[in-house]
Each structure stands twice: as C-alpha cells, then as structure tokens.
Design an enzyme around this catalytic site. Sequence first.
Site, PDB file in Angstrom:
ATOM      1  CG  HIS A 195      -2.998  10.030   4.415  1.00 24.82           C
ATOM      2  ND1 HIS A 195      -3.911  10.555   3.438  1.00 24.82           N
ATOM      3  CD2 HIS A 195      -3.392  10.283   5.323  1.00 24.82           C
ATOM      4  CE1 HIS A 195      -4.837  11.315   4.248  1.00 24.82           C
ATOM      5  NE2 HIS A 195      -4.544  11.220   5.399  1.00 24.82           N
TER       6      HIS A 195
ATOM      7  CE1 TYR B 255      -3.940  11.870  -5.009  1.00 19.50           C
ATOM      8  CE2 TYR B 255      -3.809  13.507  -6.924  1.00 19.50           C
ATOM      9  CZ  TYR B 255      -3.483  12.968  -5.499  1.00 19.50           C
ATOM     10  OH  TYR B 255      -2.306  13.524  -4.904  1.00 19.50           O
TER      11      TYR B 255
ATOM     12  N   PRO C  41       0.411  20.869  -9.586  1.00 28.36           N
ATOM     13  CG  PRO C  41      -1.263  21.921  -8.576  1.00 28.36           C
ATOM     14  CD  PRO C  41      -0.479  22.046  -9.624  1.00 28.36           C
TER      15      PRO C  41
ATOM     16  CE  LYS D 222       6.853  12.950  -6.383  1.00 30.65           C
ATOM     17  NZ  LYS D 222       6.382  12.670  -5.185  1.00 30.65           N
TER      18      LYS D 222
ATOM     19  CE1 TYR E  24       0.103  11.229  -4.903  1.00 35.84           C
ATOM     20  CE2 TYR E  24       1.008  10.960  -2.633  1.00 35.84           C
ATOM     21  CZ  TYR E  24      -0.084  11.491  -3.611  1.00 35.84           C
ATOM     22  OH  TYR E  24      -0.830  12.617  -3.011  1.00 35.84           O
TER      23      TYR E  24
END
Length: 389
Positions: free
Chosen positions: A72, A199, A291, A295, A383
């Site tokens: 991704h 998100y 979550p 990580k 990220y």
Amino acid sequence: MRTTVGIIGAGPAGLLLARLLHNAGIDSVVLESRDRAYVERRQRAGILEQGTVDVLREAGAGERMDREGLRHDGIELRFDRRRHRVDFPALTGGRSVMVYAQTEVCKDLIALRIEEGGPLLFETEALAVEGADTDRPRVRFRREGVEDVLECDYVVGCDGFWGVARSAVPDGRTFERTYPFSWLGILADVAPSHDELVYARHDRGFALLSMRSPSVSRLYLQVPADTDADDWSDERIWDELERRFETDDDWTLRRGPVTQKSVTPMRSYVHEPMRHGRLFLAGDAAHIVPPTGAKGLNLAVGDVVTFARALAHRTATGSDDLLDAYSATCLRRVWQAERFSYDMTTLLHTAPDATPFEDRLQLARLDRIASSRAAETDLAEAYTGFPIG
Ligand SMILES: Cc1cc2nc3c(=O)[nH]c(=O)nc-3n(C[C@H](O)[C@H](O)[C@H](O)COP(=O)(O)OP(=O)(O)OC[C@H]3O[C@@H](n4cnc5c(N)ncnc54)[C@H](O)[C@@H]3O)c2cc1C
C-alpha cells in the site's frame, strides 16, 4: 532442559526472535501456553511497516508475504464528508507499507521453526522467571500437568500484555492511559470497498476500513468502552459504517457476510526498563499502543531485532555493550510510536466529553494535514515506520 535463550510466548515477537537467533547460530526454546491452531487464528494486526517487511525478507520469512501481501502506497483520511489521500512514497522517499495479516506472519514463522527443527512447545505455560539477576536464569513452566524448569543463559519475555515475565522486573515504572472507547472489529467475506485503508473521523465516532486480502474486508467502529459485541447485529454494524464513511461523491460501501466480531479496548502502556539482569521484555509484554497507528506488531519486531543483534554482537566480541543498551535503544522507538498512536487516536476519535471547541480543533488538525506538505510528511514518516536500533 537447557538452552541459550528461553523465549516465553509464540506471538510475532517470540517466533521472529527464534528465527533471528537460529539464523545467527544461537539456540533457543520457545514456550507457548496456547495450542498451534489458536496462535495461527488469533485476528489482530495487519499492517507491516517497510522496516518489518525488510526484516522478514532478510530472515528468510518473506516469500509468501511477497506473493500474497498487498503493498500500500497510501491511506485515505476522511472527515467533514471530504477525502484526502496521503501518498507515502512521494512524502518519504519511496517508503510504503504491506497489508499482510499477523495470522499469516505467525503461520510462516511457525512453519519455518518446525522445518529448522527448533523446539517450539505449544500448550506449555510459563509460570515464573527466576534468577533473572544471576547468570543462570530459569523459566518454571507446566506442560501436560507436570511442572519443569528451563535453564537458560538469557530469558526473553515475549508473552504479551497478560504474560508472567514483566512481573519478574522489580522496581519498574509504568506509564499508562486508557481511553473511554473501544473498537468493534469485524471480518467480512466481501471485497474491500477501497484499495487503501480509510481512516474516517465522524461526529458519531471513528471508523476504519481495512482489509486482509482482495476478498476479505476488516472494518472497525469506535464504540463505548463497555460495549458487548452481541448487542450489534450485522445490519446495525453496516448501517453505522455507512454513515461514518459518507462522502459528497458517489463512494459506496460494499456489504457482505460477517464472519467474526470482537471488541478491543484501547490502551497506551509502557513499562520501563525493558530489562532486568538477563531477563529482557519484548513486544506487548513491555508496551501497548492503541491500534490506530498500526504500530504494535511493528514495535515487537523492532525489539526482537535489537535483542538478536545485541546477543550476536556479544557472541562475536564478548562485549555486553549492546545488551546493556537494549532497554534505552528500544524505548526511544517505543515512545515515538506511543506519541504517534496517541496523536492518531485523539485526532480521529470522538471523546464522549469533547466540547464543540475541541471538535473544531480536531477538524483543524485534519485540515492542516490535508493542506500542509510538512504536516502530511510527518504523518507519512511515522506511519511507514521509525528506524530500528
Ligand atoms: C484488534 C487488534 C488490532 C491490531 N492491529 C494492529 C495493526 O494493524 N498493526 C500492528 O502493528 N499491531 C496491531 N495490533 C497489535 C499487535 O497485534 C500486537 O502488538 C502484537 O500481537 C504483539 O506481539 P507479541 O508477540 O509481543 O505479543 P502477542 O501477540 O500477545 O503474543 C504473546 C504470546 O505469548 C503467549 N503467552 C502469554 N502468556 C504466556 C505464558 N505464561 N506462557 C507461555 N506463553 C504465554 C500468548 O498466548 C501469545 O501467543 C493489534 C492488536 C489488536 C488486539
């Protein structure tokens, strides 16, 4: 029983550590309280940072991941009915993440362990770590109803948040925060409605669209902390997801049969130090992140890579330098992940007692990410992962 490294727990941390030590010519024994089927089916993480992907490849555990994992190059932030894509490679000099479920990472590592003939004892519960401050630490364990002792040069507690290893680190300090909400997570037999993670920040609460494969979706809803998953029918879940993902364009959510449903509490937790004598803590045994930042598994990988490198260094040079630095080295990265996970959580979730002023600030923070390359780069760097070691 005797070994160089006694590893408690066959989650991602314990299994990867066993593989790294094997590759370095160091023997170990893994003790796992659950059976193999349970470990291979436990649904949890699914996002591997670039560094984790590299480690698995180097360890010889990346073959199926490279075949079946989904690379991704970004995520989508959704707020105020708007959509904003964060382009990882463009912002980080080419880095990306891999969607490959923790269940599959564990299956691959278990298969390798069995193939290499290393001891991996399922249904074997560690009861206590003894003598951590001596040069002969021991793990007392129970197997088939009989108690026994594993004598080691080193013990690594990879036994997760509820394990026994952490209690053998005296005088530790803990830092903790619980959040007044949980995640209701589902697995559904339906193709993901978007090709990257979404998100979503919504006045009704956070929602996340993720996936396990091209035909299996993983979705989450922010719910009150005391939620019982059985109170949520499949239809209610899909209706609520649909509302929270709504946009001004013609995007639609695909529905399908829900095959699993569970509620996960949200917690931030760090135990310092991560070492006492010859006992080392790794992964969730030492720290927990909510979550939202994806990580947890990646931190576990960083810890065991740091330990394996330190022990290999000792074997090669006789120097304890890197083992002595283990806790400080890991904690530096852990706190960066704690910060990022906290930021993502407070950025996207609706706190039950949030004021209208705080709601507006949340939207302003999202707008800043969507309009400033510097703010967006900060998110993309965190990220895709902090360096190990
Ligand atoms: C719903 C959910 C979603 C998540 N999503 C993500 C994500 O997207 N990305 C991410 O990076 N992380 C995510 N995480 C976090 C991630 O799953 C954990 O951080 C990761 O599993 C930590 O690995 P570990 O090996 O340290 O611990 P664990 O996976 O907890 O493994 C510990 C092992 O030790 C065993 N054990 C415990 N006690 C004993 C004992 N006394 N004796 C022997 N064995 C014992 C347990 O059975 C277990 O197998 C998520 C977690 C949850 C719950």
